[in-house]
Design a protein around this motif. Sequence first.
Motif, PDB file in Angstrom:
ATOM      1  N   ALA A 166     -23.879 -15.281 -34.992  1.00  0.00           N
ATOM      2  CA  ALA A 166     -24.582 -16.378 -34.314  1.00  0.00           C
ATOM      3  C   ALA A 166     -24.725 -16.093 -32.826  1.00  0.00           C
ATOM      4  O   ALA A 166     -25.783 -16.351 -32.219  1.00  0.00           O
ATOM      5  CB  ALA A 166     -23.834 -17.687 -34.542  1.00  0.00           C
ATOM      6  N   LEU A 167     -23.690 -15.541 -32.202  1.00  0.00           N
ATOM      7  CA  LEU A 167     -23.759 -15.194 -30.774  1.00  0.00           C
ATOM      8  C   LEU A 167     -24.750 -14.056 -30.550  1.00  0.00           C
ATOM      9  O   LEU A 167     -25.500 -14.062 -29.563  1.00  0.00           O
ATOM     10  CB  LEU A 167     -22.371 -14.799 -30.262  1.00  0.00           C
ATOM     11  N   THR A 168     -24.776 -13.088 -31.467  1.00  0.00           N
ATOM     12  CA  THR A 168     -25.715 -11.970 -31.336  1.00  0.00           C
ATOM     13  C   THR A 168     -27.155 -12.454 -31.422  1.00  0.00           C
ATOM     14  O   THR A 168     -28.027 -12.004 -30.670  1.00  0.00           O
ATOM     15  CB  THR A 168     -25.443 -10.921 -32.435  1.00  0.00           C
ATOM     16  N   THR A 169     -27.406 -13.381 -32.341  1.00  0.00           N
ATOM     17  CA  THR A 169     -28.752 -13.943 -32.491  1.00  0.00           C
ATOM     18  C   THR A 169     -29.205 -14.612 -31.200  1.00  0.00           C
ATOM     19  O   THR A 169     -30.334 -14.413 -30.739  1.00  0.00           O
ATOM     20  CB  THR A 169     -28.782 -14.956 -33.648  1.00  0.00           C
ATOM     21  N   ALA A 170     -28.318 -15.418 -30.603  1.00  0.00           N
ATOM     22  CA  ALA A 170     -28.662 -16.086 -29.341  1.00  0.00           C
ATOM     23  C   ALA A 170     -28.915 -15.066 -28.233  1.00  0.00           C
ATOM     24  O   ALA A 170     -29.855 -15.218 -27.442  1.00  0.00           O
ATOM     25  CB  ALA A 170     -27.536 -17.033 -28.939  1.00  0.00           C
ATOM     26  N   ALA A 171     -28.104 -14.018 -28.184  1.00  0.00           N
ATOM     27  CA  ALA A 171     -28.267 -12.997 -27.144  1.00  0.00           C
ATOM     28  C   ALA A 171     -29.588 -12.255 -27.299  1.00  0.00           C
ATOM     29  O   ALA A 171     -30.286 -11.981 -26.311  1.00  0.00           O
ATOM     30  CB  ALA A 171     -27.097 -12.020 -27.182  1.00  0.00           C
ATOM     31  N   MET A 172     -29.961 -11.923 -28.546  1.00  0.00           N
ATOM     32  CA  MET A 172     -31.223 -11.221 -28.774  1.00  0.00           C
ATOM     33  C   MET A 172     -32.420 -12.096 -28.403  1.00  0.00           C
ATOM     34  O   MET A 172     -33.455 -11.590 -27.974  1.00  0.00           O
ATOM     35  CB  MET A 172     -31.323 -10.762 -30.235  1.00  0.00           C
ATOM     36  N   ASP A 173     -32.257 -13.410 -28.578  1.00  0.00           N
ATOM     37  CA  ASP A 173     -33.327 -14.338 -28.210  1.00  0.00           C
ATOM     38  C   ASP A 173     -33.297 -14.686 -26.724  1.00  0.00           C
ATOM     39  O   ASP A 173     -34.096 -15.521 -26.272  1.00  0.00           O
ATOM     40  CB  ASP A 173     -33.215 -15.623 -29.036  1.00  0.00           C
ATOM     41  N   ARG A 174     -32.364 -14.058 -25.984  1.00  0.00           N
ATOM     42  CA  ARG A 174     -32.222 -14.281 -24.528  1.00  0.00           C
ATOM     43  C   ARG A 174     -32.030 -15.762 -24.227  1.00  0.00           C
ATOM     44  O   ARG A 174     -32.640 -16.327 -23.307  1.00  0.00           O
ATOM     45  CB  ARG A 174     -33.424 -13.735 -23.751  1.00  0.00           C
ATOM     46  N   SER A 175     -31.167 -16.417 -25.007  1.00  0.00           N
ATOM     47  CA  SER A 175     -30.888 -17.838 -24.793  1.00  0.00           C
ATOM     48  C   SER A 175     -29.386 -18.046 -24.655  1.00  0.00           C
ATOM     49  O   SER A 175     -28.582 -17.244 -25.141  1.00  0.00           O
ATOM     50  CB  SER A 175     -31.433 -18.678 -25.951  1.00  0.00           C
ATOM     51  N   ASP A 176     -28.999 -19.129 -23.981  1.00  0.00           N
ATOM     52  CA  ASP A 176     -27.597 -19.482 -23.851  1.00  0.00           C
ATOM     53  C   ASP A 176     -27.133 -20.138 -25.150  1.00  0.00           C
ATOM     54  O   ASP A 176     -27.913 -20.807 -25.837  1.00  0.00           O
ATOM     55  CB  ASP A 176     -27.383 -20.436 -22.679  1.00  0.00           C
ATOM     56  N   ALA A 177     -25.865 -19.950 -25.480  1.00  0.00           N
ATOM     57  CA  ALA A 177     -25.332 -20.478 -26.734  1.00  0.00           C
ATOM     58  C   ALA A 177     -24.440 -21.690 -26.472  1.00  0.00           C
ATOM     59  O   ALA A 177     -23.539 -21.632 -25.628  1.00  0.00           O
ATOM     60  CB  ALA A 177     -24.531 -19.391 -27.456  1.00  0.00           C
ATOM     61  N   ARG A 178     -24.729 -22.775 -27.188  1.00  0.00           N
ATOM     62  CA  ARG A 178     -23.874 -23.959 -27.135  1.00  0.00           C
ATOM     63  C   ARG A 178     -22.826 -23.814 -28.240  1.00  0.00           C
ATOM     64  O   ARG A 178     -23.163 -23.789 -29.424  1.00  0.00           O
ATOM     65  CB  ARG A 178     -24.687 -25.240 -27.331  1.00  0.00           C
ATOM     66  N   VAL A 179     -21.575 -23.701 -27.815  1.00  0.00           N
ATOM     67  CA  VAL A 179     -20.485 -23.403 -28.749  1.00  0.00           C
ATOM     68  C   VAL A 179     -19.516 -24.581 -28.797  1.00  0.00           C
ATOM     69  O   VAL A 179     -18.966 -24.988 -27.765  1.00  0.00           O
ATOM     70  CB  VAL A 179     -19.730 -22.127 -28.322  1.00  0.00           C
ATOM     71  N   ARG A 180     -19.337 -25.138 -29.984  1.00  0.00           N
ATOM     72  CA  ARG A 180     -18.376 -26.232 -30.157  1.00  0.00           C
ATOM     73  C   ARG A 180     -17.059 -25.646 -30.640  1.00  0.00           C
ATOM     74  O   ARG A 180     -17.030 -24.880 -31.608  1.00  0.00           O
ATOM     75  CB  ARG A 180     -18.907 -27.264 -31.160  1.00  0.00           C
ATOM     76  N   VAL A 181     -15.971 -25.978 -29.952  1.00  0.00           N
ATOM     77  CA  VAL A 181     -14.661 -25.421 -30.264  1.00  0.00           C
ATOM     78  C   VAL A 181     -13.634 -26.539 -30.432  1.00  0.00           C
ATOM     79  O   VAL A 181     -13.840 -27.668 -29.981  1.00  0.00           O
ATOM     80  CB  VAL A 181     -14.186 -24.449 -29.160  1.00  0.00           C
ATOM     81  N   ARG A 182     -12.527 -26.188 -31.088  1.00  0.00           N
ATOM     82  CA  ARG A 182     -11.350 -27.059 -31.121  1.00  0.00           C
ATOM     83  C   ARG A 182     -10.236 -26.306 -30.401  1.00  0.00           C
ATOM     84  O   ARG A 182      -9.854 -25.209 -30.813  1.00  0.00           O
ATOM     85  CB  ARG A 182     -10.942 -27.386 -32.550  1.00  0.00           C
ATOM     86  N   ASP A 183      -9.709 -26.885 -29.297  1.00  0.00           N
ATOM     87  CA  ASP A 183      -8.721 -26.174 -28.490  1.00  0.00           C
ATOM     88  C   ASP A 183      -7.314 -26.346 -29.052  1.00  0.00           C
ATOM     89  O   ASP A 183      -7.114 -26.981 -30.091  1.00  0.00           O
ATOM     90  CB  ASP A 183      -8.797 -26.615 -27.024  1.00  0.00           C
ATOM     91  N   ARG A 184      -6.339 -25.794 -28.354  1.00  0.00           N
ATOM     92  CA  ARG A 184      -4.947 -25.828 -28.830  1.00  0.00           C
ATOM     93  C   ARG A 184      -4.416 -27.255 -28.951  1.00  0.00           C
ATOM     94  O   ARG A 184      -3.502 -27.526 -29.733  1.00  0.00           O
ATOM     95  CB  ARG A 184      -4.049 -25.026 -27.887  1.00  0.00           C
ATOM     96  N   GLN A 185      -4.957 -28.169 -28.164  1.00  0.00           N
ATOM     97  CA  GLN A 185      -4.523 -29.571 -28.210  1.00  0.00           C
ATOM     98  C   GLN A 185      -5.280 -30.373 -29.264  1.00  0.00           C
ATOM     99  O   GLN A 185      -5.190 -31.601 -29.295  1.00  0.00           O
ATOM    100  CB  GLN A 185      -4.712 -30.221 -26.829  1.00  0.00           C
ATOM    101  N   ASP A 186      -6.063 -29.675 -30.096  1.00  0.00           N
ATOM    102  CA  ASP A 186      -6.821 -30.279 -31.193  1.00  0.00           C
ATOM    103  C   ASP A 186      -7.965 -31.161 -30.688  1.00  0.00           C
ATOM    104  O   ASP A 186      -8.417 -32.068 -31.397  1.00  0.00           O
ATOM    105  CB  ASP A 186      -5.911 -31.089 -32.109  1.00  0.00           C
ATOM    106  N   ASN A 187      -8.426 -30.875 -29.476  1.00  0.00           N
ATOM    107  CA  ASN A 187      -9.581 -31.596 -28.928  1.00  0.00           C
ATOM    108  C   ASN A 187     -10.846 -30.778 -29.144  1.00  0.00           C
ATOM    109  O   ASN A 187     -10.838 -29.555 -28.959  1.00  0.00           O
ATOM    110  CB  ASN A 187      -9.396 -31.841 -27.422  1.00  0.00           C
ATOM    111  N   GLU A 188     -11.937 -31.446 -29.540  1.00  0.00           N
ATOM    112  CA  GLU A 188     -13.220 -30.747 -29.700  1.00  0.00           C
ATOM    113  C   GLU A 188     -13.980 -30.764 -28.380  1.00  0.00           C
ATOM    114  O   GLU A 188     -14.098 -31.815 -27.738  1.00  0.00           O
ATOM    115  CB  GLU A 188     -14.057 -31.402 -30.801  1.00  0.00           C
ATOM    116  N   ARG A 189     -14.472 -29.603 -27.999  1.00  0.00           N
ATOM    117  CA  ARG A 189     -15.211 -29.478 -26.747  1.00  0.00           C
ATOM    118  C   ARG A 189     -16.431 -28.591 -26.979  1.00  0.00           C
ATOM    119  O   ARG A 189     -16.438 -27.751 -27.882  1.00  0.00           O
ATOM    120  CB  ARG A 189     -14.336 -28.868 -25.642  1.00  0.00           C
ATOM    121  N   THR A 190     -17.448 -28.774 -26.171  1.00  0.00           N
ATOM    122  CA  THR A 190     -18.646 -27.940 -26.236  1.00  0.00           C
ATOM    123  C   THR A 190     -18.731 -27.106 -24.968  1.00  0.00           C
ATOM    124  O   THR A 190     -18.669 -27.640 -23.857  1.00  0.00           O
ATOM    125  CB  THR A 190     -19.919 -28.788 -26.385  1.00  0.00           C
ATOM    126  N   ARG A 191     -18.842 -25.805 -25.141  1.00  0.00           N
ATOM    127  CA  ARG A 191     -18.936 -24.892 -24.006  1.00  0.00           C
ATOM    128  C   ARG A 191     -20.258 -24.139 -24.110  1.00  0.00           C
ATOM    129  O   ARG A 191     -20.726 -23.823 -25.207  1.00  0.00           O
ATOM    130  CB  ARG A 191     -17.767 -23.926 -23.984  1.00  0.00           C
TER     131      ARG A 191
END
Length: 449
Positions: A166-191
């Motif tokens: 998914a990251l490679t696809t965004a890079a080939m399209d020359r676009s920034d990637a919106r990535v949703r993660v769950r951190d160590r504190q179990d909080n969901e964040r978008t980077r």
Amino acid sequence: MADFIGSVWWMIVSLGVLVTFHEFGHYWVARRCGVKVLRFSVGFGKPLWSRRGRNGTEFAVAALPLGGYVKMLDEREAEVPAGERMAAFNNKNVWQRLAIVAAGPAANLLLCIALLWAMFVVGNRDYSATVGQAGGMAASAGFASGDRILDVDGRAVATWAEAGMALTTAAMDRSDARVRVRDRQDNERTRVLPLSTLPAGFDEHGVAAQAGLAWQFQIQPARLDSVLEGSAASGVLQPGDLILAIDGQAVASAGQVAPLVQQLGRRGGPGMIEVERSGQRLALEVTPRQASDGKGPWLLGTGFASGRPAYDALRQYGPLAALPAALRETGKLAGDSLGMMRRMLTGHASVKNISGPITIARVANASAERGVDWFLYFLALLSLSLCIINLLPIPVLDGGHLLYYLIELVKGSPLSERVMAAGQYVGLALLAGLMGLAFYNDILGLVLR
């Protein structure tokens, strides 16, 4: 030598299975349409084994295992007795010819779904998309060790390979990637990962690393496996010690140890190395030593255990739930493959992504070594690729014949023999060019390994 033999063997097995299913698709539908099949061959060249069936079809296994064919009765290739003319392929209506030609790619598509179904029932083991270390643009974007990637640009990911794609696809399209993660504190964040800022000509096979992301399974703990007798660490450090810090700088992985030891050596004098031993944290004094010529690297005389950790992600379903999962996976893989082809045609992806039999052999061997689940996945992906490639509108391939028949449907009559022959020459030239490029990429990959 063992790798070479294994690669050749698994390539023959893989292509043998896929070609057999592909040609059986043509054969089965041809027989249903009343076409007489003269030969069903797996491989090209002189038959190594053959037998004749009750319906007159010769079944053969030939010497060159890089394809196969179904030879049907056809008046354009040889004279056909009057009593058998209705069993000739060329005398079937256009819809029957379309079905016979499309049956080969369709068989590969069905095989892909069946193989993925089997993989999900067995259980596909992999590594989760968990960040081990973040640096560069990833650290600036807020990524941290322990972040578990949940989706990239709205596309759910369960493993590091899916996240990397998914990251490679965004890079080939020359676009920034919106990535949703769950951190160590179990909080969901978008980077937001600014992949559009990667330099032109970036390595498409290492986008995550170039963005500063290292996956958790790639981070080898700095746990000592050995201590060389008479070395700087001898009598101080012990096998099993987990290095936590060197000269006050925290250590998270084995890869950080060597650079910190060099810094300590250049500073001169002893330094404190903090380790965890039997559940206790100890601070031990060690002085690195340099090679006798005074020009080599500074060394402690320690070694780390090699090998990857155990898998921490499993995709497994019951027999019923595995079917929709296999269908979803097939759709996702098909979308990725078609998207990559489109990007290569538009110049957004490198043609280095085109691979040939050498790469297929290497990947087949590596997949077989990883287990039955990975080999099933490899076969499914290869079967889907064979389906897609054969549907390309290139004369000589199934897709080229389908194009001829679609044109026949529109204009109401077959194309002339002259036009079809010219198309065959063009198709052969295109196919030879693609094969040449694939072999070039294969050989280049071997040279640069």
